[in-house]
Design a protein around this motif. Structure first.
Motif, short mmCIF file in Angstrom:
data_model
loop_
_atom_site.label_atom_id
_atom_site.label_comp_id
_atom_site.label_asym_id
_atom_site.label_seq_id
_atom_site.Cartn_x
_atom_site.Cartn_y
_atom_site.Cartn_z
N ARG A 1 0.83 -1.21 0.00
CA ARG A 1 0.00 0.00 0.00
C ARG A 1 0.86 1.26 0.00
O ARG A 1 0.57 2.24 -0.70
N GLU A 2 1.94 1.23 0.77
CA GLU A 2 2.82 2.40 0.83
C GLU A 2 3.48 2.67 -0.51
O GLU A 2 3.59 3.83 -0.94
N GLU B 1 -7.56 -1.52 -5.41
CA GLU B 1 -8.09 -0.76 -4.29
C GLU B 1 -7.25 0.48 -4.02
O GLU B 1 -7.75 1.50 -3.53
N GLU B 2 -5.95 0.38 -4.36
CA GLU B 2 -5.04 1.51 -4.16
C GLU B 2 -5.00 2.45 -5.37
O GLU B 2 -4.14 3.33 -5.44
N ALA C 1 2.35 1.89 -3.51
CA ALA C 1 1.34 2.42 -4.43
C ALA C 1 1.09 3.90 -4.16
O ALA C 1 0.98 4.71 -5.09
N ALA C 2 1.02 4.26 -2.88
CA ALA C 2 0.79 5.66 -2.52
C ALA C 2 1.98 6.53 -2.94
O ALA C 2 1.80 7.66 -3.41
#
Length: 457
Positions: free
Chosen positions: A50-51, A90-91, A53-54
Motif C-alpha cells: 500500500r505504501e 483498491e489503491e 502504491a501511494a
C-alpha cells in the motif's frame, strides 16, 4: 539537502519494513505456517505494498499539471496473483497485461477495462478481438499487428484507445536480457532503422484512431538517465506526429515502467519521486497537461514487499565450507540460481523459533532442494551459521520470484500469505499438492501412449 532527506526517509522506511518482516517470520513459525510439514512459504507485506502504491501516485501528482489523466498500470507479469491485483486496484492502480492469462487474472481481480492496457509482441487475432470488444487499450507492436487492427477496427465498434509501441534504440543496461531499447530489441518499431520513423508518422496520418504512443526503456540494470532519454525520444516523436497532423492526435503517452530495485539493502532506491523529478527536468512538455500519462511499473512496486522463507532441512560441510540445504532454490528463484551475478539476493537467518539469528558470521552456502550442483540461493555468504531447523529468508522476492514457479524436480509451488499488523495472515495462494503436480503432468492420461492406436503410414 533534499536528496539527503529523501535518503534518510528511505532508510527509515526500510527499517520499518524489516521490522514487519521479522514479526511476520516469527508469527508464521508460531502459527504453523512454517515448520517441518510446511518448509517453504512466500510472505507479502500488505502495508508495504500500500505504501509503494501511494508513493507512486504522489510522485507523479507532484510533477504533472493539475487535471492531467494519469493511469499507473501495474505490470501483471511481476506478480501474477489475483489478490495482489485486487489490492492494487483498491489503491487506485490499473493493470498492464501481456497475455490472455494475465488479462484473465486482471479481470478476475475486478480491473476495469479502462484501467487495463494490453502489451505483447505476439498478440493473436483472437486476443486483439477480445481486447477491442472489452474496450481495453492496445499498443500495436509492429506493422503486421497494425494491419490486423486495421481490419478489426473496420469490423467492430470499439472504445479501445489504440497506439503503437516504438523502440527508441537508446541502448541497454547492465543486464542484456532485460534491455528493451537496444538496436536489435524484439519489442516495438525500431525508430532508428531506415525509414521506420517516417513509417510511424505516416501510420498516424493515415489512421485518426491512433491516439497513443508507447515505449518502454527501463528495467533492472537500466540507469535512470537512460530511462529518461527513452521517454524524451518518445515525447519528441509524439510532438512530431501532432505537428504533422495539425492537431493533438496523440493525446496519451505510455512511458512504460522499469524502475530498478536496490537488492543490496532494505532502503528503497531509486524512488519514484526521484524518477518523476528527473522526467520533469528532462522532458517538461510531457507533464504540462497536454498529454495523458500511463506508467507500467511492476518490480519496483512489489519486490521489497515479498520474502521467501525456507526451513533448513540439513546443515552440513563440504570442502571446509558450511552448507545449509533448504527448501528454496531454483523452483522459486530461477534467475538468481542461473544468473547469480545479475540477480544476487540477500539472505536473512532466523532460528528455529523464527527469530533473527545472532552470533558470529560464518562463510557458507545456502542451497536449494533441486538435484543439480548449481541450485544455490547464495554462495560463500558471511552470515550467522544456519543449523538444522533454522530458516533462511530470501529478501526482496515479491516480484518475479515465488509467483513464477519453475517445475524442476516436480517441486510443488509454495503457499503465499499476505501479512498485516499483529501477526495476522491472509491466504493469497494455497500451496500446491503433490496430487496437483500429478494431474498437471498428465496423470489422467496415464495410458495415452501405451494404448494409443497408432496409424501406420
Amino acid at each position: 539537502m533534499g536528496a539527503q532527506i529523501e535518503a534518510e526517509e528511505a532508510g527509515d522506511t526500510g527499517a520499518r519494513r524489516a521490522a514487519r518482516r521479522d514479526e511476520a517470520v516469527r508469527a508464521a513459525v508460531e502459527q504453523g505456517l512454517l515448520g517441518p510439514d510446511s518448509p517453504i512459504v512466500g510472505l507479502l507485506d500488505v502495508t508495504g505494498i500500500r505504501e509503494s502504491a501511494a508513493e507512486l501516485r504522489a510522485a507523479f501528482e507532484a510533477v504533472v499539471a493539475p487535471g492531467t489523466p494519469v493511469l499507473h498500470a501495474f505490470a501483471v507479469k511481476a506478480t501474477p496473483l489475483v489478490p495482489v491485483l485486487r489490492l492494487l486496484r483498491e489503491e487506485g492502480l490499473g493493470a498492464e497485461v501481456a497475455s490472455p492469462g494475465e488479462l484473465a487474472l486482471a479481470r478476475a481481480a475486478g480491473m476495469p477495462p479502462e484501467m487495463t492496457v494490453l502489451d505483447s509482441p505476439a498478440k493473436t487475432p483472437d486476443e486483439l478481438r477480445e481486447a477491442l470488444s472489452l474496450g481495453i487499450a492496445v499498443n500495436a507492436d509492429n506493422p503486421q499487428e497494425l494491419a490486423r487492427l486495421d481490419a478489426l477496427v473496420r469490423a467492430q465498434d470499439s472504445r479501445s484507445p489504440l497506439g503503437i509501441r516504438v523502440n527508441p534504440q537508446v541502448g541497454g543496461g547492465s543486464i542484456e536480457a532485460l534491455s528493451t531499447a537496444t538496436a536489435t530489441s524484439k519489442f516495438g518499431v525500431a525508430l532508428r532503422d531506415e525509414g521506420a520513423r517516417e513509417w510511424v508518422v505516416q501510420a498516424y496520418l493515415d489512421r485518426p484512431w491512433l491516439t497513443r504512443l508507447h515505449a518502454h526503456t527501463g528495467s533492472q540494470g537500466i540507469p535512470l538517465a537512460l530511462m529518461a532519454r527513452g521517454v524524451a525520444e518518445t515525447y519528441a516523436l509524439a510532438e512530431e506526429i501532432n505537428r504533422r497532423t495539425g492537431r493533438r492526435q496523440v493525446d496519451t503517452l505510455d512511458i512504460g515502467g522499469g524502475l530498478p530495485v536496490n537488492f543490496a539493502s532494505d532502503a528503497t532506491s531509486p524512488t519514484y519521486a526521484r524518477y518523476a523529478r528527473l522526467l520533469a527536468e528532462e522532458v517538461p512538455g510531457l507533464l504540462d497537461g497536454r498529454y495523458g500519462l500511463v506508467t507500467e511499473f511492476g518490480r519496483s512496486l512489489l519486490a521489497k514487499h515479498g520474502t521467501v522463507v525456507a526451513r533448513v532441512e540439513y546443515a552440513k560441510a563440504s570442502g571446509g565450507r558450511a552448507v545449509a540445504v533448504t527448501h528454496a532454490g531454483v523452483q522459486v528463484a530461477a534467475r538468481t540460481v542461473y544468473a547469480p551475478g545479475s540477480w544476487p539476493l540477500r539472505i536473512a537467518a532466523y532460528d528455529a523459533k523464527g527469530r533473527p539469528k545472532e552470533g558470529p558470521t560464518v562463510v557458507q552456502d545456502v542451497a536449494g532442494p533441486a538435484c543439480f550442483a548449481g541450485d544455490l540461493l547464495a554462495e560463500g555468504r558471511s552470515m550467522p551459521l544456519l543449523e538444522q531447523g533454522d530458516y533462511a529468508a530470501a529478501l526482496d522476492t515479491g516480484a518475479y520470484y515465488f509467483a513464477h514457479h519453475y517445475g524442476y524436480n516436480s517441486l510443488v509451488r509454495p503457499g503465499v500469505y499476505g501479512f498485516g499488523p499483529g501477526g495476522r495472515f491472509a491466504v493469497v495462494r494455497r500451496a500446491q499438492t503433490v496430487g496437483e503436480v500429478v494431474a498437471e503432468s498428465g496423470g489422467a492420461q496415464v495410458d495415452a501412449l501405451t494404448q494409443a492406436r497408432w496409424e501406420v503410414p
